[in-house]
Each structure stands twice: as C-alpha cells, then as structure tokens.
Design a protein around this motif. Structure first.
Motif, mmCIF file in Angstrom:
data_model
loop_
_atom_site.group_PDB
_atom_site.id
_atom_site.type_symbol
_atom_site.label_atom_id
_atom_site.label_comp_id
_atom_site.label_asym_id
_atom_site.label_seq_id
_atom_site.Cartn_x
_atom_site.Cartn_y
_atom_site.Cartn_z
ATOM 1 N N ALA A 1 43.107 64.263 0.035
ATOM 2 C CA ALA A 1 43.497 63.977 -1.344
ATOM 3 C C ALA A 1 44.941 64.405 -1.607
ATOM 4 O O ALA A 1 45.725 63.654 -2.198
ATOM 5 N N ILE A 2 45.293 65.592 -1.169
ATOM 6 C CA ILE A 2 46.656 66.084 -1.366
ATOM 7 C C ILE A 2 47.637 65.247 -0.546
ATOM 8 O O ILE A 2 48.707 64.868 -1.036
ATOM 9 N N ALA A 3 47.272 64.946 0.690
ATOM 10 C CA ALA A 3 48.133 64.143 1.567
ATOM 11 C C ALA A 3 48.353 62.754 0.981
ATOM 12 O O ALA A 3 49.463 62.210 1.067
ATOM 13 N N GLU A 4 47.332 62.181 0.384
ATOM 14 C CA GLU A 4 47.449 60.848 -0.196
ATOM 15 C C GLU A 4 48.404 60.841 -1.384
ATOM 16 O O GLU A 4 49.179 59.911 -1.568
ATOM 17 N N MET A 5 48.359 61.907 -2.182
ATOM 18 C CA MET A 5 49.277 62.004 -3.326
ATOM 19 C C MET A 5 50.730 62.102 -2.872
ATOM 20 O O MET A 5 51.613 61.505 -3.477
ATOM 21 N N LEU A 6 50.967 62.851 -1.803
ATOM 22 C CA LEU A 6 52.333 63.074 -1.333
ATOM 23 C C LEU A 6 52.860 61.945 -0.462
ATOM 24 O O LEU A 6 54.066 61.711 -0.411
ATOM 25 N N GLY A 7 51.964 61.284 0.241
ATOM 26 C CA GLY A 7 52.374 60.215 1.146
ATOM 27 C C GLY A 7 52.704 60.728 2.535
ATOM 28 O O GLY A 7 52.996 61.917 2.722
ATOM 29 N N PRO A 8 52.670 59.841 3.521
ATOM 30 C CA PRO A 8 52.859 60.249 4.915
ATOM 31 C C PRO A 8 54.243 60.802 5.237
ATOM 32 O O PRO A 8 54.393 61.562 6.191
ATOM 33 N N ASP A 9 55.251 60.463 4.439
ATOM 34 C CA ASP A 9 56.592 60.997 4.707
ATOM 35 C C ASP A 9 56.658 62.511 4.532
ATOM 36 O O ASP A 9 57.574 63.155 5.036
ATOM 37 N N GLU A 10 55.697 63.078 3.820
ATOM 38 C CA GLU A 10 55.683 64.520 3.556
ATOM 39 C C GLU A 10 54.705 65.288 4.447
ATOM 40 O O GLU A 10 54.535 66.496 4.270
ATOM 41 N N ASP A 11 54.080 64.616 5.399
ATOM 42 C CA ASP A 11 53.029 65.249 6.191
ATOM 43 C C ASP A 11 53.454 66.530 6.904
ATOM 44 O O ASP A 11 52.685 67.475 6.990
#
Length: 70
Positions: free
Chosen positions: A35-45
């Motif tokens: 859920a958190i990863a989806e909000m931030l997007g893959p560029d922020e992984d």
C-alpha cells in the motif's frame, strides 16, 4: 537503472520479490508495504519507500500490521 533491471541489480527477481523482502525485514504483512509502495510509486522503492517505512516504524504505525508469531 530502469525497469526490472534495477531489482535484479539489487539482488531481487522483481518488484514483488523486493517488496515481499521488505515486508519480511520489517516483520509486517506485505499488504502494508504494498500500500505504501503503491502510493509512492516504483521510482521511490530504494530511497523514499525505505525512509517512509523507517518513519512509520519509529512512530509505531506498522504495529497493527506485525506478523503474528505462533
């Protein structure tokens, strides 16, 4: 690094493998990490996501998502 290669270069099969590994590292259900990863997007992984998880963890916001040890 772009696409799936960045996950391979960090030792993971793909993004799902990476996020599941983070869930294991933090001892929480992968639903919370996803859920958190989806909000931030893959560029922020590899930077923003980890910082957010550290902040969430330090404030106890991941406590409800801890894996139960039986």
């Amino acid at each position: 690094m772009d696409g799936e290669n960045r996950y391979l270069n960090h030792g993971y099969k793909d993004r799902d493998d990476y996020l599941n590994n983070l869930a294991d590292d933090y001892g929480v259900d992968s639903v919370a990490i996803n859920a958190i990863a989806e909000m931030l997007g893959p560029d922020e992984d590899f930077d923003g996501l980890v910082s957010e998880l550290d902040d969430f963890d330090s404030f106890g916001l991941l406590d409800d998502f801890r894996k139960k040890v039986v």
